[in-house]
Structures are given as structure tokens and as C-alpha cells.
Design an enzyme around this catalytic site. Structure first.
Site, PDB file in Angstrom:
ATOM      1  N   CYS A 164     -30.540 -15.360  -0.437  1.00  0.00           N
ATOM      2  CA  CYS A 164     -31.593 -14.887  -1.173  1.00  0.00           C
ATOM      3  C   CYS A 164     -32.071 -16.032  -1.904  1.00  0.00           C
ATOM      4  CB  CYS A 164     -31.432 -13.617  -1.757  1.00  0.00           C
ATOM      5  SG  CYS A 164     -33.228 -12.970  -2.463  1.00  0.00           S
ATOM      6  N   TYR A 165     -32.029 -16.030  -3.331  1.00  0.00           N
ATOM      7  CA  TYR A 165     -32.396 -17.013  -4.296  1.00  0.00           C
ATOM      8  C   TYR A 165     -31.402 -18.255  -3.778  1.00  0.00           C
ATOM      9  CZ  TYR A 165     -32.638 -19.823  -8.427  1.00  0.00           C
ATOM     10  OH  TYR A 165     -32.973 -20.915  -9.374  1.00  0.00           O
ATOM     11  N   HIS A 202     -29.725  -9.699   2.021  1.00  0.00           N
ATOM     12  CA  HIS A 202     -28.474  -9.674   1.421  1.00  0.00           C
ATOM     13  C   HIS A 202     -27.379  -8.911   2.147  1.00  0.00           C
ATOM     14  CE1 HIS A 202     -29.720 -10.462  -2.870  1.00  0.00           C
ATOM     15  NE2 HIS A 202     -30.592  -9.848  -2.420  1.00  0.00           N
ATOM     16  N   SER A 223      -1.396   5.826 -19.845  1.00  0.00           N
ATOM     17  CA  SER A 223      -2.666   6.710 -20.587  1.00  0.00           C
ATOM     18  C   SER A 223      -2.674   7.894 -19.464  1.00  0.00           C
ATOM     19  CB  SER A 223      -3.875   5.890 -20.472  1.00  0.00           C
ATOM     20  OG  SER A 223      -4.272   5.570 -18.859  1.00  0.00           O
ATOM     21  N   GLY A 224      -1.647   7.771 -18.265  1.00  0.00           N
ATOM     22  CA  GLY A 224      -1.764   8.827 -17.171  1.00  0.00           C
ATOM     23  C   GLY A 224      -2.772   8.268 -16.096  1.00  0.00           C
ATOM     24  N   GLY A 225      -3.647   7.332 -16.569  1.00  0.00           N
ATOM     25  CA  GLY A 225      -4.544   6.837 -15.399  1.00  0.00           C
ATOM     26  C   GLY A 225      -4.052   5.708 -14.401  1.00  0.00           C
ATOM     27  N   VAL A 226      -4.782   5.581 -13.459  1.00  0.00           N
ATOM     28  CA  VAL A 226      -4.310   4.468 -12.343  1.00  0.00           C
ATOM     29  C   VAL A 226      -4.146   3.170 -12.874  1.00  0.00           C
ATOM     30  CG1 VAL A 226      -5.102   3.358 -10.129  1.00  0.00           C
ATOM     31  CG2 VAL A 226      -6.259   5.735 -11.030  1.00  0.00           C
ATOM     32  N   ASP A 227      -4.801   2.687 -13.588  1.00  0.00           N
ATOM     33  CA  ASP A 227      -4.664   0.938 -14.037  1.00  0.00           C
ATOM     34  C   ASP A 227      -3.344   0.937 -14.971  1.00  0.00           C
ATOM     35  OD1 ASP A 227      -6.912   1.203 -12.930  1.00  0.00           O
ATOM     36  OD2 ASP A 227      -8.197   0.854 -14.864  1.00  0.00           O
ATOM     37  N   SER A 228      -3.130   1.890 -15.907  1.00  0.00           N
ATOM     38  CA  SER A 228      -1.998   1.577 -16.794  1.00  0.00           C
ATOM     39  C   SER A 228      -0.728   1.958 -15.811  1.00  0.00           C
ATOM     40  CB  SER A 228      -2.084   2.198 -18.179  1.00  0.00           C
ATOM     41  OG  SER A 228      -1.978   3.584 -17.721  1.00  0.00           O
ATOM     42  N   THR A 229      -0.739   2.824 -14.982  1.00  0.00           N
ATOM     43  CA  THR A 229       0.384   3.161 -14.188  1.00  0.00           C
ATOM     44  C   THR A 229       0.893   2.134 -13.367  1.00  0.00           C
ATOM     45  OG1 THR A 229      -0.450   5.483 -14.535  1.00  0.00           O
ATOM     46  CG2 THR A 229       1.375   4.875 -12.789  1.00  0.00           C
ATOM     47  N   GLY A 237     -30.577 -13.927  -6.958  1.00  0.00           N
ATOM     48  CA  GLY A 237     -30.880 -13.925  -8.468  1.00  0.00           C
ATOM     49  C   GLY A 237     -32.332 -13.374  -8.528  1.00  0.00           C
ATOM     50  N   LYS A 276     -11.121  -2.065  -8.595  1.00  0.00           N
ATOM     51  CA  LYS A 276     -10.267  -0.844  -8.435  1.00  0.00           C
ATOM     52  C   LYS A 276      -9.661  -0.466  -7.103  1.00  0.00           C
ATOM     53  CE  LYS A 276     -10.038   2.919 -11.404  1.00  0.00           C
ATOM     54  NZ  LYS A 276      -9.708   3.072 -12.665  1.00  0.00           N
ATOM     55  N   GLU A 282     -24.356  -8.465   1.697  1.00  0.00           N
ATOM     56  CA  GLU A 282     -23.185  -7.861   1.302  1.00  0.00           C
ATOM     57  C   GLU A 282     -23.691  -6.189   0.581  1.00  0.00           C
ATOM     58  OE1 GLU A 282     -25.276  -9.941  -0.078  1.00  0.00           O
ATOM     59  OE2 GLU A 282     -26.049  -9.838  -2.067  1.00  0.00           O
TER      60      GLU A 282
END
Ligand code: XMP
Length: 510
Positions: A83-84, A166, A221-227, A56, A366, A168
């Protein structure tokens, strides 16, 4: 189906807290972010097998520093402080933290005297970013590593590990191994969060949530998520109960409506297409302001979905492709930032339509969505396509929109994308497109003077769209695309390439 192995990450405001969650999931351990001051009862209910305290921007001595009693967390599960998170642990458990004379920021080296796990070299390259340092470690802790400046960089007790760097971020060598050792060795968790598990888990969640008599409306919509959402819902509930609506708003790319429709049919979705091109163009007539364009497009989408709601009397749910980063934005310490563009233009949908929401992807990143997409047999063409904004080409024809300009842009964009795919650049780019500028300039073609429009090409690299850099093409490629566009597209006599990063520019031109 229960998720057995879980880690809770308490977010103390680091810019990279999300990354901790992503890395853990890469290891196969499910993890969620919580605000640093999350209620103990809520945390218990999550049943964490481990708890991570993030970094942080604060000093533990700041007046407004986020602080909480840590012993109940340690009693609940093994803890890793980053870290923090390390400094807070040290201070709360009786050690000493002090302001450093020299801030340690950026790449650093740590020297291990005892390793946290096998396979780590004695000297390790790490990423650090801190002003305070640990001066004295708490009793019952052992010192494992020091930084170049000689400050404690890793310590451990029976149930607590803490690192000043870090693990990560990708700049830290062997960072993933440290997280893995924490999750699998200290916490004794199992690596089970994988593609197959996630897909089955989501299917079961959907079946538990939606009662047998209920139906779902799903906007595509033709995009990844909605498909992926539509395919998951259809697989879980059957096509009769999942009504998918795909609207041609006249703002899609060349051939996109027909091509995507074909893919949806192959995926056996219960598809209803709506041709609303004329309605959208009418609503956008003479509108120049980008936000006004977005609002009008959003409202018309709502109107159309309201109409489509009558597809079946038992529709009680609306399926949406909300992802985990959207969810945690509201959890983050940083609070919400200024609205630069109103991206979520269908936000008011469910309230107005009196529908409940079903968001099967709201726990996923994603890359996980793409993985389940693969598991569900969605073609790579959809899974790996560049992001495309909801308002489509309306924000790429600058200023007022006409059908003629949209068609011109569609041709130019098609050539650009075609060449990107043929040359192999497409996969290396996060997002690429053409936009049509509202300026005309003088040119010469054949023997004649032209007074044509300008196409700007944009191609950027990015991790999440929040920041971006422009992509460096070989000049031959740009020359080739420029020639192809000016030769093949009527009205265009000039092509320029956008060499602006984000910030200061945004990705889209409007
Ligand atoms: P900007 O232009 O804000 O874009 O740098 C960041 C990402 O968001 C997309 N974008 C939108 N997506 N509705 C959307 O669904 C919108 O109104 C919208 N505006 C921008 C943009 O394409 C990029 O991927």
C-alpha cells in the site's frame, strides 16, 4: 542458537502493521517491527533476509509523510512494499503516484496477468485502502496485476515486489501465500520459527542472560503469560533459583487461589503463597474511584513483592510477562494514546526494588505464548482461560468494596462461567464475567418483597481487547443463567445482560 531467517518490517503507521509480523511468524519466519526511519546501522545489525514497507495513513505528497531513502534497503535485502509502501517505492524509484479520482477502499478485486506465485486465481478478492494510485511504474518493473479501477495493483523488479492491497488482512484471499512467496521464494528464507524452536531458543536466551549465581523473583497471577514465564525460567535455571510468588489478594474468583495453586504445584514451580486478603481489603475500604482502586492495589503488590524479595539474598532479577504488542506500542508511529485506564499497575516494580528485568516473552505474540505453553506442558485450562484484570474483582464490584459483595459476585460469576463452559459458549468468547452493580431494586420472591442487588453479565468477542463486540447468546441460555443466579445467590434479585460494544464502553465496568 541463532534465528537464521528474519524479516524486518518498517512501520509507516498502518493500523495493521503488527498483523504483517504475525502472519510471517505463522509461516515460520521470525519478523520484527521497526520505526520507518530506523537507523541503517541498527537495521543491518538485525541481519534481515527481507524487508517489508508497511502501509500507512499518508499520501507520499503530504508534508509530514514518512519518507526515507529506499535504495540502501534494497541493497541490503529483497523488499516488499504494501500500500503506502508500494507508493513510496514507486515515487522513490522514478515512477509516478497521483491522487485518485475515486478512492479505493474496502473489498476490491485484482486481475493478475502474471502471478507472483502458483495457486493464485486470475481474479483475486483483496482488501484495499488508499487515496493515491500508481500512474506510472518505475523502469525495470513489470506490471503483474491491476485493480477493478484499472490501477496497478502488483508490480515487481528483480529484488522488489510491491502490492497496492493488504495481503496481511484476512479479507484478502490468498494473502498469506503472497507473504510466503516473498519470504521463501524471493528472500530464500527457511521456515524454522516453530513451537519447538521458540521454546529451545528462549531457554537458551535465559541461560545466557542470568549468571549461575543469580536468582529470579517471579510474580504469578494465574494467567497465561506469568505461568509461561515462570515455567520457562524454572526449566532454564532450575526451581532453586526461581522464586515464584502467588498472592491471594482476596480479589480472585471463586476457588481460584486453591485451584491455580494446585496447577503450579503440578508444574513443580518453587512456589511461595502469600495470603494478603485482609491487607488488600483494608487498603480498599470505602474507596469508590476505579483509578484510586488500581493505584492502591498496585502499590500494595509492590510492597508485598519487596517483602518477598528477601526470600533469597541472591535475587537480582524480576521475571515479567511483557509481550511483543506491549513492546511495539512504543515503536509505533501513532504514538501513545490517552490513558483510559492504567492497566499496567505493577509498572514501577523493578525500579523501586533495584532488580534487573527479565522478560522472556517480549518478542512473542499471545498465540505464540500459548503454543510454547503447550510445549511446556501447561494445562489447557490455564492456556485458554479468558483474560482477567490485575485488580481482579475490585473493578467488578462497582463503587466501594466489601467482603460480602465480593462473595456475592464470586457466586454469581462462578455460575455464569460454569454454564458457559457446560454449554460450549466459553471457547467462542474472548472474555466473560459478572459484575455487581451498586443499585438495589424491588423484586418478589416466593410471597415476599425483596430489595436486592443487580448482577450484570458481560460477554464479548474481540481479537486483542482493543475493540470488542457483545456476544449474541440464544435467549434460552440467558434465561437459564438468570434463573440459576437469582435462585442460587442470596441478595440478587435482578440479572441484566450488557449489550454495549467497545467503544463506546470499555470491557470492564470500571
Ligand atoms: P478495558 O476495560 O480497558 O479492558 O476495555 C481491556 C482488557 O484489559 C483488562 N483490564 C485490565 N488488566 N489491569 C489489568 O491487568 C487492569 O487494571 C485492567 N483493566 C482492564 C480487561 O479485563 C480486558 O481484558
Amino acid at each position: 542458537m541463532e534465528i537464521q531467517s528474519k524479516i524486518a518490517i518498517l512501520d509507516f503507521g498502518s493500523q495493521v502493521s503488527q498483523l504483517i509480523a504475525r502472519r510471517l511468524r505463522e509461516i515460520g519466519v521470525y519478523s520484527e517491527l521497526f520505526p520507518f526511519d530506523v537507523d541503517l546501522a541498527e537495521l543491518k545489525e538485525f541481519h534481515p533476509g527481507g524487508i517489508i514497507l508497511s502501509g500507512g495513513p499518508f499520501s507520499v505528497y503530504d508534508k509530514e509523510a514518512p519518507i526515507r531513502d529506499l535504495q540502501p534497503l534494497i541493497d541490503m535485502a529483497p523488499v516488499l512494499g504494501i500500500c503506502y509502501g508500494m507508493q513510496l517505492l514507486v515515487k522513490e524509484l522514478g515512477g509516478v503516484v497521483e491522487a485518485a479520482e475515486n478512492r479505493e477502499y474496502g473489498l476490491n478485486k485484482v486481475l493478475w496477468s502474471q502471478a507472483l506465485h502458483d495457486d493464485v486465481p486470475k481474479e483475486q478478492k483483496v482488501w484495499m485502502s488508499h487515496g493515491d494510485v500508481v500512474k506510472q511504474i518505475p523502469e525495470d518493473f513489470e506490471l503483474l496485476a491491476v485493480s477493478q479501477g484499472g490501477h496497478p495493483a502488483a508490480i515487481r523488479s528483480k529484488r522488489v515486489w510491491a502490492v497496492q492491497f493488504h495481503p496481511e488482512v484476512s479479507h484478502t484471499d490468498h494473502g498469506l501465500e503472497i507473504l510466503k512467496a516473498f519470504a521463501l521464494d524471493l528472500c530464500q528464507l527457511k521456515s524454522s520459527w516453530n513451537q519447538k524452536f521458540i521454546a529451545n531458543y528462549l531457554l537458551e536466551e535465559i541461560q545466557n542472560k542470568v549468571a549461575p549465581n543469580e536468582h529470579v523473583l517471579c510474580a504469578l497471577s494465574g494467567g497465561v503469560d506469568s505461568t509461561v514465564v515462570a515455567t520457562l525460567l524454572t526449566k532454564a535455571l532450575g526451581p532453586e533459583r526461581v522464586h515464584c510468588v502467588f498472592v491471594n489478594n482476596g480479589l480472585l474468583r471463586k476457588n481460584e487461589f486453591e485451584e491455580v495453586k494446585g496447577i503450579y504445584q503440578e508444574l513443580k514451580l518453587n512456589l511461595h503463597t502469600v495470603d494478603a486478603e485482609a491487607r488488600f481489603l483494608e487498603k480498599l475500604k470505602d474507596i469508590e474511584d476505579p483509578e484510586e482502586k488500581r493505584k492502591r492495589i498496585g502499590r500494595l503488590f509492590i510492597e508485598i513483592f519487596e517483602e518477598e524479595c528477601h526470600l533469597h539474598k541472591d535475587i537480582t532479577y524480576l521475571g515479567q510477562g511483557t509481550l511483543y504488542p506491549d513492546v511495539i506500542e512504543s515503536v509505533s508511529l501513532r504514538g501513545s494514546s490517552v490513558t483510559i485506564k492504567s492497566h499496567h499497575n505493577v509498572g514501577g516494580l523493578p525500579e523501586k526494588m533495584n532488580l534487573k528485568l527479565i522478560e522472556p516473552l517480549r518478542e512473542l505474540f499471545k498465540d505464540e505464548v500459548r503454543e510454547i505453553g503447550e510445549e511446556l506442558g501447561i494445562p489447557r485450562e490455564i492456556l485458554w482461560r479468558h483474560p482477567f484484570p490485575g485488580p481482579g474483582l475490585a473493578v467488578r464490584v462497582l463503587g466501594a468494596i466489601t467482603k460480602e459483595d465480593l462473595d456475592t459476585l464470586r457466586e454469581a460469576d462462578h455460575i455464569f462461567i460454569r454454564e458457559l463452559k457446560e454449554s460450549g459458549h466459553y471457547r467462542k468468547i474472548w472474555q466473560a464475567f459478572a459484575a455487581l452493580l451498586p443499585v438495589r431494586s424491588v423484586g418478589v420472591q416466593g410471597d415476599g418483597r425483596t430489595y436486592g442487588k443487580t448482577i450484570v453479565l458481560r460477554a464479548i468477542t474481540s481479537k486483542d481487547g482493543m475493540t470488542a463486540d457483545w456476544y449474541e447468546f440464544p435467549s434460552d441460555f440467558l434465561r437459564h443463567v438468570s434463573n440459576a443466579i437469582t435462585n442460587e445467590v442470596k441478595n440478587i434479585n435482578r440479572v441484566v445482560y450488557d449489550v454495549t460494544s467497545k467503544p463506546p464502553a470499555t470491557i470492564e465496568w470500571e
